[in-house]
Design an enzyme around this catalytic site. Structure first.
Site, PDB file in Angstrom:
ATOM      1  N   HIS A 142     -11.182  14.266 -41.599  1.00  0.00           N
ATOM      2  CA  HIS A 142      -9.848  13.662 -41.677  1.00  0.00           C
ATOM      3  C   HIS A 142      -8.857  14.627 -41.052  1.00  0.00           C
ATOM      4  O   HIS A 142      -8.690  15.750 -41.540  1.00  0.00           O
ATOM      5  CB  HIS A 142      -9.469  13.382 -43.126  1.00  0.00           C
ATOM      6  CG  HIS A 142      -8.310  12.434 -43.266  1.00  0.00           C
ATOM      7  ND1 HIS A 142      -7.020  12.796 -42.953  1.00  0.00           N
ATOM      8  CD2 HIS A 142      -8.256  11.139 -43.697  1.00  0.00           C
ATOM      9  CE1 HIS A 142      -6.216  11.764 -43.174  1.00  0.00           C
ATOM     10  NE2 HIS A 142      -6.940  10.745 -43.622  1.00  0.00           N
ATOM     11  N   THR A 201       3.511 -12.012   7.728  1.00  0.00           N
ATOM     12  CA  THR A 201       3.119 -12.857   6.594  1.00  0.00           C
ATOM     13  C   THR A 201       1.663 -13.252   6.800  1.00  0.00           C
ATOM     14  O   THR A 201       1.256 -13.557   7.923  1.00  0.00           O
ATOM     15  CB  THR A 201       4.010 -14.114   6.492  1.00  0.00           C
ATOM     16  OG1 THR A 201       3.931 -14.858   7.710  1.00  0.00           O
ATOM     17  CG2 THR A 201       5.465 -13.727   6.243  1.00  0.00           C
ATOM     18  N   HIS A 202       0.898 -13.228   5.737  1.00  0.00           N
ATOM     19  CA  HIS A 202      -0.546 -13.471   5.809  1.00  0.00           C
ATOM     20  C   HIS A 202      -1.238 -12.450   6.697  1.00  0.00           C
ATOM     21  O   HIS A 202      -2.324 -12.713   7.237  1.00  0.00           O
ATOM     22  CB  HIS A 202      -0.857 -14.890   6.306  1.00  0.00           C
ATOM     23  CG  HIS A 202      -0.190 -15.975   5.517  1.00  0.00           C
ATOM     24  ND1 HIS A 202      -0.725 -16.487   4.363  1.00  0.00           N
ATOM     25  CD2 HIS A 202       0.991 -16.614   5.715  1.00  0.00           C
ATOM     26  CE1 HIS A 202       0.087 -17.420   3.873  1.00  0.00           C
ATOM     27  NE2 HIS A 202       1.135 -17.514   4.673  1.00  0.00           N
ATOM     28  N   SER A 225     -15.830  14.739   6.602  1.00  0.00           N
ATOM     29  CA  SER A 225     -16.821  15.811   6.705  1.00  0.00           C
ATOM     30  C   SER A 225     -17.619  15.711   7.994  1.00  0.00           C
ATOM     31  O   SER A 225     -18.273  16.679   8.410  1.00  0.00           O
ATOM     32  CB  SER A 225     -17.782  15.751   5.511  1.00  0.00           C
ATOM     33  OG  SER A 225     -18.515  14.532   5.530  1.00  0.00           O
ATOM     34  N   LYS A 283     -10.433  12.418  12.157  1.00  0.00           N
ATOM     35  CA  LYS A 283      -9.918  11.479  11.159  1.00  0.00           C
ATOM     36  C   LYS A 283      -8.663  11.975  10.448  1.00  0.00           C
ATOM     37  O   LYS A 283      -8.577  13.119  10.021  1.00  0.00           O
ATOM     38  CB  LYS A 283     -10.996  11.184  10.121  1.00  0.00           C
ATOM     39  CG  LYS A 283     -12.194  10.412  10.672  1.00  0.00           C
ATOM     40  CD  LYS A 283     -11.863   8.934  10.824  1.00  0.00           C
ATOM     41  CE  LYS A 283     -11.989   8.235   9.500  1.00  0.00           C
ATOM     42  NZ  LYS A 283     -11.642   6.802   9.616  1.00  0.00           N
ATOM     43  N   GLU A 326      -4.557   5.715  -0.875  1.00  0.00           N
ATOM     44  CA  GLU A 326      -5.739   5.061  -1.459  1.00  0.00           C
ATOM     45  C   GLU A 326      -5.943   5.528  -2.892  1.00  0.00           C
ATOM     46  O   GLU A 326      -6.344   4.743  -3.765  1.00  0.00           O
ATOM     47  CB  GLU A 326      -6.963   5.371  -0.602  1.00  0.00           C
ATOM     48  CG  GLU A 326      -6.937   4.679   0.746  1.00  0.00           C
ATOM     49  CD  GLU A 326      -8.043   5.155   1.679  1.00  0.00           C
ATOM     50  OE1 GLU A 326      -8.407   4.400   2.592  1.00  0.00           O
ATOM     51  OE2 GLU A 326      -8.542   6.282   1.508  1.00  0.00           O
TER      52      GLU A 326
END
Length: 436
Positions: free
Chosen positions: A74, A148-149, A271, A276, A283
């Site tokens: 407790h 849009t879309h 890696s 890149k 993300e």
């Protein structure tokens, strides 16, 4: 929360030592109230406070609580016994927890910690708002293609999208303030919430000293709809942060490349592929937003407890309340860094605006044809026929309309339709709504 997503400030707030410090403060304030009522010898709380000043609660204290809890099973019992040992004043400490039940201390202290955590979140939110406002103002008059879309639609202000994000986070400010006030309550009402063993005056004194309100109708717990409102505010905040992250991730795609999150000189993006530059921070925000949303569901499940209480909510909140406040703080801080260092490629923005060879001006052409007296259906057919030909053959819409005898607009009259400034003419009005 795993160390990777902790912030130093939240680590302190949600540490075991800080928790026990706040528990002790609630106990001391309750003792002060009992002293004022003449139920506890005067100076009892002060004696214990002085002992804790000489020997502050720290991680060693937390370890001692763990040792005792291994026997008692407790946490509050272990805490009060450890506090008696720690202060070395058993005569004063015998009055600890008088008339209270465990949740009186735990819920009140937890609410205090939540208010502290929300204060940190609001500070980071203010910084993100400043960064968004700066981007909105800086790029207010920069024409860009609206989508849009996922498809090119019409020209708009590049800064306007940042203003939309700014507006969303302003709403988050309001939601968080409301949730903070909702959680800013004290509960010291005893075992089933009827004050059988603790005077309402004790609760009122603690609330006054903390600057909190009183929970008007508790059971043995603060009602969990308050916590659900808080978690909802954090979940919506996370959703808005993801909204920003998703847009900026799209704009960083190689085919678009209108913006790019900051990339350090020694940073590596892959890696295996040295070239890149990935939107990893953005993300990360998208992923963590999923946790905030899922934690809301867990808190909603905590609202309905058995009778005056059970502890099915306790194990859940030991995880989701520290984790969610910490995640929100981390996410805002990380987004702030992205926004402050965001790279904007204005040449690419201008290139993308003209990528469809004038198709984004089709509605403006339609409107001018109608103003020139053409029936709407006919005008729509003329513009659409040429637009589809532009799509299929890679030709400019303006040139096709110039060559179409069915189009009455030619030369300067037609050129008016292809001026992007027309689409930004009310931007100042929108900005003025925010005092910008």
């Amino acid at each position: 929360m795993i160390e990777r997503y902790q912030t130093p400030e939240m680590r302190v707030i949600w540490s075991e030592a800080r928790k026990y410090q706040v528990w002790a403060e609630v106990e001391m304030l309750a003792l002060e109230a009992w002293e004022k009522l003449g139920k506890v010898p005067g100076g009892t709380a002060q004696r214990l406070r002085q002992a804790l000043q000489q020997k502050p609660i720290d991680e060693a204290f937390a370890r001692r609580v763990d040792q005792i809890e291994a026997e008692t099973r407790h946490d509050i019992v272990a805490f009060t016994r450890a506090l008696t040992e720690w202060t070395g004043d058993s005569d004063a400490a015998r009055w600890l927890h008088l008339g209270l039940t465990s949740t009186d201390v735990v819920d009140t202290a937890q609410n205090l910690l939540l208010v502290e955590a929300l204060g940190l979140i609001e500070q980071e939110l203010d910084k993100a708002l400043v960064a968004l406002k700066n981007l909105a103002v800086r790029h207010k008059h920069l024409p860009a293609v609206g989508r849009t879309h996922g498809v090119h639609a019409e020209p708009t202000s590049f800064g306007l999208r940042f203003l939309a994000f700014y507006a969303a986070l302003l709403r988050d400010v309001g939601r968080l303030k409301k949730a903070r006030e909702g959680i800013r309550v004290v509960m010291l009402s005893g075992s089933v919430g009827n004050y059988a063993h603790v005077e309402p005056a004790v609760e009122a004194w603690v609330a006054q000293r903390l600057g909190f309100s009183i929970e008007p109708a508790s059971t043995q717990v603060v009602p969990r709809d308050r916590h659900a409102e808080l978690m909802s505010a954090l979940a919506i905040l996370g959703a808005n942060l993801e909204r920003i992250a998703v847009e900026l991730r799209h704009l960083q795609r190689t085919e678009v490349l209108e913006t790019q999150e900051p990339f350090g000189y020694k940073q590596t993006g892959s890696s295996s592929m040295p070239h890149k530059k990935n939107p990893v921070a953005l993300e990360n925000l998208s992923g963590l937003a999923r946790l905030l949303r899922s934690n809301l569901q867990a808190e909603l499940e905590n609202v309905a407890l058995w009778h005056e209480r059970d502890i099915s909510h306790s194990s859940v909140e030991r995880v989701i309340l520290p984790d969610s406040t910490t995640l929100a703080h981390y996410m805002l801080r990380r987004l702030g860094r992205v926004l402050e260092g965001l790279v904007v490629f204005e040449d690419n923005i201008r290139r993308n605006l003209e990528l469809t060879r004038g198709l984004v001006y089709s509605q403006r052409v339609l409107g001018l044809l109608i103003e020139a007296g053409m029936e709407r259906t006919t005008a729509y057919e003329v513009v659409q026929r040429n637009a589809l030909k532009s799509w299929a053959e890679g030709l400019g819409l303006r040139e096709l309309l110039e060559a179409d005898p069915a189009c009455p607009l030619k030369g300067e009259a037609l050129a008016r339709a292809f001026d992007p400034s027309y689409f930004l003419r009310h931007v100042d009005t929108i900005y003025a709504r925010f005092g910008l």
